[in-house]
Design an enzyme around this catalytic site. Structure first.
Site, mmCIF file in Angstrom:
data_model
loop_
_atom_site.group_PDB
_atom_site.id
_atom_site.type_symbol
_atom_site.label_atom_id
_atom_site.label_comp_id
_atom_site.label_asym_id
_atom_site.label_seq_id
_atom_site.Cartn_x
_atom_site.Cartn_y
_atom_site.Cartn_z
ATOM 1 N N GLU A 141 -6.665 1.833 -3.195
ATOM 2 C CA GLU A 141 -5.220 1.801 -3.456
ATOM 3 C C GLU A 141 -4.737 0.351 -3.611
ATOM 4 O OE1 GLU A 141 -3.188 5.025 -1.238
ATOM 5 O OE2 GLU A 141 -1.992 3.378 -0.454
ATOM 6 N N LEU A 160 -14.825 5.304 -4.549
ATOM 7 C CA LEU A 160 -13.418 4.954 -4.395
ATOM 8 C C LEU A 160 -13.011 3.703 -5.178
ATOM 9 C CD1 LEU A 160 -11.032 6.081 -2.636
ATOM 10 C CD2 LEU A 160 -11.279 3.962 -1.365
ATOM 11 N N HIS A 171 -11.619 12.363 0.716
ATOM 12 C CA HIS A 171 -11.673 11.018 1.273
ATOM 13 C C HIS A 171 -11.604 10.959 2.787
ATOM 14 C CE1 HIS A 171 -11.142 6.705 1.197
ATOM 15 N NE2 HIS A 171 -9.959 6.775 1.795
ATOM 16 N N PHE A 188 0.848 -1.179 0.000
ATOM 17 C CA PHE A 188 0.000 0.000 0.000
ATOM 18 C C PHE A 188 0.891 1.239 0.000
ATOM 19 C CE2 PHE A 188 -4.523 0.919 0.608
ATOM 20 C CZ PHE A 188 -5.077 -0.308 0.319
ATOM 21 N N ARG A 231 -2.591 10.968 5.864
ATOM 22 C CA ARG A 231 -2.674 9.588 6.378
ATOM 23 C C ARG A 231 -2.179 8.585 5.334
ATOM 24 N NH1 ARG A 231 -6.353 5.400 5.709
ATOM 25 N NH2 ARG A 231 -8.027 6.647 4.808
ATOM 26 N N GLN A 249 -7.611 14.760 3.291
ATOM 27 C CA GLN A 249 -6.983 13.943 2.257
ATOM 28 C C GLN A 249 -7.872 13.759 1.026
ATOM 29 O OE1 GLN A 249 -6.264 9.408 2.761
ATOM 30 N NE2 GLN A 249 -4.268 10.402 2.827
ATOM 31 N N HIS A 308 -8.097 11.278 -1.985
ATOM 32 C CA HIS A 308 -7.579 9.994 -2.464
ATOM 33 C C HIS A 308 -7.389 10.104 -3.975
ATOM 34 C CE1 HIS A 308 -7.282 5.761 -3.385
ATOM 35 N NE2 HIS A 308 -7.336 5.444 -2.107
ATOM 36 N N ARG A 323 -0.578 9.358 -0.658
ATOM 37 C CA ARG A 323 -1.721 9.843 -1.428
ATOM 38 C C ARG A 323 -1.643 11.318 -1.794
ATOM 39 N NH1 ARG A 323 -6.291 6.502 1.989
ATOM 40 N NH2 ARG A 323 -5.706 4.502 1.062
HETATM 41 C C1 LIG Z 1 -14.601 3.999 0.369
HETATM 42 C C2 LIG Z 1 -13.623 3.984 1.503
HETATM 43 C C3 LIG Z 1 -12.654 3.010 1.593
HETATM 44 C C4 LIG Z 1 -11.749 2.990 2.653
HETATM 45 N N1 LIG Z 1 -10.805 2.004 2.724
HETATM 46 C C5 LIG Z 1 -9.955 1.969 3.784
HETATM 47 C C6 LIG Z 1 -8.996 0.920 3.918
HETATM 48 O O1 LIG Z 1 -8.918 0.015 3.106
HETATM 49 N N2 LIG Z 1 -8.155 0.944 4.990
HETATM 50 C C7 LIG Z 1 -8.209 1.943 5.927
HETATM 51 O O2 LIG Z 1 -7.425 1.900 6.872
HETATM 52 N N3 LIG Z 1 -9.131 2.932 5.824
HETATM 53 C C8 LIG Z 1 -10.000 2.965 4.796
HETATM 54 N N4 LIG Z 1 -10.924 3.975 4.703
HETATM 55 C C9 LIG Z 1 -11.082 4.903 5.841
HETATM 56 C C10 LIG Z 1 -11.851 4.216 6.963
HETATM 57 O O3 LIG Z 1 -12.740 3.287 6.439
HETATM 58 C C11 LIG Z 1 -12.641 5.203 7.809
HETATM 59 O O4 LIG Z 1 -11.809 6.240 8.217
HETATM 60 C C12 LIG Z 1 -13.189 4.498 9.041
HETATM 61 O O5 LIG Z 1 -13.911 3.352 8.682
HETATM 62 C C13 LIG Z 1 -14.069 5.391 9.893
HETATM 63 O O6 LIG Z 1 -14.550 4.607 10.964
HETATM 64 P P1 LIG Z 1 -15.238 5.259 12.211
HETATM 65 O O7 LIG Z 1 -15.494 4.198 13.203
HETATM 66 O O8 LIG Z 1 -14.452 6.436 12.658
HETATM 67 O O9 LIG Z 1 -16.615 5.847 11.618
HETATM 68 P P2 LIG Z 1 -17.757 5.208 10.706
HETATM 69 O O10 LIG Z 1 -17.498 3.809 10.326
HETATM 70 O O11 LIG Z 1 -18.020 6.210 9.623
HETATM 71 O O12 LIG Z 1 -18.977 5.195 11.681
HETATM 72 C C14 LIG Z 1 -19.579 6.377 12.146
HETATM 73 C C15 LIG Z 1 -20.726 5.993 13.031
HETATM 74 O O13 LIG Z 1 -21.224 7.145 13.679
HETATM 75 C C16 LIG Z 1 -22.626 7.146 13.622
HETATM 76 N N5 LIG Z 1 -23.063 8.538 13.716
HETATM 77 C C17 LIG Z 1 -22.647 9.590 12.987
HETATM 78 N N6 LIG Z 1 -23.263 10.711 13.404
HETATM 79 C C18 LIG Z 1 -24.082 10.347 14.425
HETATM 80 C C19 LIG Z 1 -24.989 11.044 15.250
HETATM 81 N N7 LIG Z 1 -25.213 12.353 15.134
HETATM 82 N N8 LIG Z 1 -25.685 10.350 16.186
HETATM 83 C C20 LIG Z 1 -25.518 9.003 16.309
HETATM 84 N N9 LIG Z 1 -24.666 8.299 15.541
HETATM 85 C C21 LIG Z 1 -23.949 8.968 14.619
HETATM 86 C C22 LIG Z 1 -22.968 6.454 12.326
HETATM 87 O O14 LIG Z 1 -24.270 5.922 12.370
HETATM 88 C C23 LIG Z 1 -21.904 5.365 12.297
HETATM 89 O O15 LIG Z 1 -22.342 4.272 13.039
HETATM 90 C C24 LIG Z 1 -11.820 3.995 3.639
HETATM 91 C C25 LIG Z 1 -12.795 4.997 3.557
HETATM 92 C C26 LIG Z 1 -13.677 4.998 2.490
HETATM 93 C C27 LIG Z 1 -14.679 6.119 2.415
#
Ligand SMILES: Cc1cc2nc3c(=O)[nH]c(=O)nc-3n(C[C@H](O)[C@H](O)[C@H](O)COP(=O)(O)OP(=O)(O)OC[C@H]3O[C@@H](n4cnc5c(N)ncnc54)[C@H](O)[C@@H]3O)c2cc1C
Length: 578
Positions: A250, A247, A351, A115, A393, A235, A237, A281
């Site tokens: 990568e 997306l 991203h 990666f 990142r 960032q 992507h 990135r």
């Molecule tokens: C398409 C894509 C591919 C990616 N691929 C990778 C990868 O391969 N490897 C990597 O390391 N990273 C990757 N990333 C980044 C990574 O996936 C995210 O940064 C990470 O999953 C975010 O996780 P989180 O737990 O912070 O939030 P999320 O998984 O976004 O969860 C947020 C939670 O908060 C809740 N929420 C939001 N607002 C409220 C509110 N007001 N009240 C109650 N609940 C709320 C939502 O319901 C949800 O449950 C990728 C990102 C994207 C967009």
């Protein structure tokens, strides 16, 4: 209605669920989520989670930590990066033991792929560090953690949208939420609250982020006087599907995919002789834009929406089917092409937020540059800034951040709540949120929020995007302020209470406006180029004046800036070449 829990987690993505799993071993824990847990955006994560397991070639946590610091253009807090890289190994094995079906080597070990920015021996050559489950790694993490939370009796409040924090004298006593099904307010009193609400890519027009990624947690904290850290670093992507932003992981380049311009040239070899297509990135995204500006995009018209090709045709159908099945099907669904036969048209897409709610390495939220703790308040995941990503990142370090720091925060909460009583909280706690919602629903007619959000996303994309200039960013700040004024007139078009998504969207628009203002002002303020923050009027990194974290305080429609030291206790900042 008032509920009482020892621990309340807001958000059920990877970070929230890991924290809930740990906290629930020692405290009565509730998770509130505006989405059903397994629809959280972590489920969209594709390519992998990094850990220096050394399963396919030699690797070390020290190299991983160094890559993270260098990848973040030395704005990373280095002890936090060390924790990330060292605890990665156990975190990945824990996920495996909890049931995550990783891809395997022929010997049965967890397989690893390349990666961007991950190298051996402090930058010598690319290394295979990303553990993966095809191109569905996030989906598998989410399913695994959700099952474990159910097994461990975590209480879930699904489709509850948190709208405010109950904060009293630097002490958090709970949250206020609206139940989607009824429109009713619910107050959750808690000894500890952890915010894990994910990213806010929706401040930009073209983004890989889902519609729900509206930064609710950071915006709520900012309105309650908590600063947000390093908001200027967002960032892009390099490889979103042209025109759509969806997306293309990568992992395609990790498996050998190549970026090509209109002449078929592998242009990344010119920009990054050592890592080429697998440079970090920020560098790849800027290189693509530079090619387009030079007339080397595929159309060759130098317009901002021209694109380049990501060529995976030489990988063969079998590799694409086995290791990149979702990417293959996205190309078929959205572009009508098979990546085994045709190159994929790609353009950078907004991203990932490197900045967010400032925390220490136990997830405790801090409220100033001296490190003052906000008692009872924690944050983890993309909404938090610990800071392990600094100015840029590295791919696969976010899923890792979720599990390492989600786990640490959950454990710390378990200890913290032991000796405390659940605070007593009255119905008045919902007053501020109540006044806001009354204003949005008060029966007078007013415009809906659609135009505001469109104008906001466009100005952020055009003026606070990959390449930035002071005059553009000032124009963006001025326009965001006007949009904030117009927001005072917006009203719901749907006045019913049950499932009023119109109302909840208006609340989200306010969050996006506040976060855009914080992002644009922080970016305008930082007069240098570092990582993802690339200023044409200040093209160089300036460690003498700017090796410091920004802390941005929202004060109405103005922003006050303070600073926090960067921890550079392990490696001296050096010029960043690849
Ligand atoms: C398409 C894509 C591919 C990616 N691929 C990778 C990868 O391969 N490897 C990597 O390391 N990273 C990757 N990333 C980044 C990574 O996936 C995210 O940064 C990470 O999953 C975010 O996780 P989180 O737990 O912070 O939030 P999320 O998984 O976004 O969860 C947020 C939670 O908060 C809740 N929420 C939001 N607002 C409220 C509110 N007001 N009240 C109650 N609940 C709320 C939502 O319901 C949800 O449950 C990728 C990102 C994207 C967009």
């Amino acid at each position: 209605m008032i509920h009482q829990f020892e621990t309340v987690i807001v958000g059920s993505g990877g970070s929230g669920l890991y924290a809930a799993l740990e906290a629930s071993q020692r405290s009565q824990t509730a998770v509130l989520s505006k989405l059903y847990p397994i629809r959280s955006h972590t489920g969209a994560a594709q390519g992998g989670i990094s850990a220096a397991l050394g399963n396919v070639e030699e690797d070390k946590p020290e190299w991983h930590a160094f890559d993270t610091v260098k990848g973040g253009d030395y704005l990373v807090d280095q002890q936090a990066a060390k924790i990330l890289a060292e605890e990665a190994i156990q975190a990945v094995y824990d996920l495996e033991n909890r049931g995550l079906p990783f891809n395997r080597t022929p010997e049965g070990r967890i397989d690893q792929r390349r990666f961007g920015g991950h190298t051996c021996n402090f930058g010598e050559a690319p290394v295979r560090r990303a553990c993966y489950a095809a191109d569905r790694t996030g989906h598998m993490i989410l399913q695994t953690l959700y099952q474990q939370c159910i097994k461990n009796d975590v209480t879930f409040y699904d489709e509850y949208q948190v709208v405010d924090l109950i904060l009293d004298d630097n002490h958090c006593n709970g949250v206020v939420a609206v139940e989607l099904a009824t429109g009713e307010f619910h107050i959750f009193a808690a000894k500890a609250v952890l915010i894990a609400t994910g990213g806010f890519g929706r401040i930009f027009k073209i983004t890989s982020n889902a519609h729900a990624n509206t930064g609710d947690g950071p915006a709520i904290c900012a309105r309650r006087g908590i600063p947000l850290e390093d908001m200027e670093f967002f960032q892009f992507h390099p490889t979103g599907i042209e025109g759509l932003g969806i997306l293309i992981s990568e992992a395609v380049r990790g498996e050998g995919g190549i970026l090509r311009n209109r002449d078929g040239e592998r242009f990344m070899e010119r920009y990054s002789p050592t890592l080429s297509d697998l440079a970090p990135r920020d560098i790849v995204a800027r290189s693509i834009l530079t090619e387009i500006r030079a007339g080397k995009g595929i159309r060759g018209d130098r317009k901002i929406d021209d694109y380049v090709h990501l060529d995976a045709t030489h990988l063969g159908k079998e590799v694409l089917r086995e290791k990149l099945p979702d990417i293959t099907s996205f190309c078929q669904t959205y572009l009508g092409i098979d990546p085994a036969d045709s190159p994929i048209p790609v353009l950078p897409t907004a991203h990932y937020a490197m900045g967010g709610i400032p925390t220490d390495a136990f997830g405790r939220v801090i409220s100033d540059g001296k490190g003052t703790i906000v008692e009872g308040l924690y944050a983890a995941g993309e909404c938090a800034c610990v800071s392990v990503h600094g100015a840029n990142r590295l791919g696969t370090n976010s899923l890792l951040d979720l599990v390492v720091f989600g786990r640490r925060a959950g454990r710390h909460i378990g200890e913290y709540v032991k000796e405390l009583e659940v605070p007593s909280v009255s119905e008045d706690a919902a007053d501020m949120a109540g006044r806001w919602i009354k204003q949005l629903t008060d029966g007078q007619t007013g415009p809906h929020g659609g135009n505001i959000i469109e104008e906001l996303q466009t100005v952020m994309m055009e003026k606070v995007g990959i390449y930035r200039k002071g005059s553009d960013m000032q124009a963006a700040v001025d326009q965001i302020r006007k949009l904030l004024e117009r927001y005072q007139q917006v009203r719901v078009q749907d006045t019913s209470r049950a499932f009023n998504t119109d109302l909840l969207e208006l609340i989200e628009i306010r969050n996006l406006l506040d976060l855009s203002l914080l992002t644009a002002v922080s970016a305008l303020n930082r007069q240098e180029s570092r990582g993802a923050h690339s200023r044409e009027d200040f093209p160089d990194r300036d460690d003498d004046n700017w090796l410091k974290h920004t802390l941005a305080y929202l004060e109405g429609d103005t922003v006050r800036i303070e600073y926090k030291m960067v921890d550079t206790s392990i490696w001296e900042p050096k010029p960043r070449t690849y």
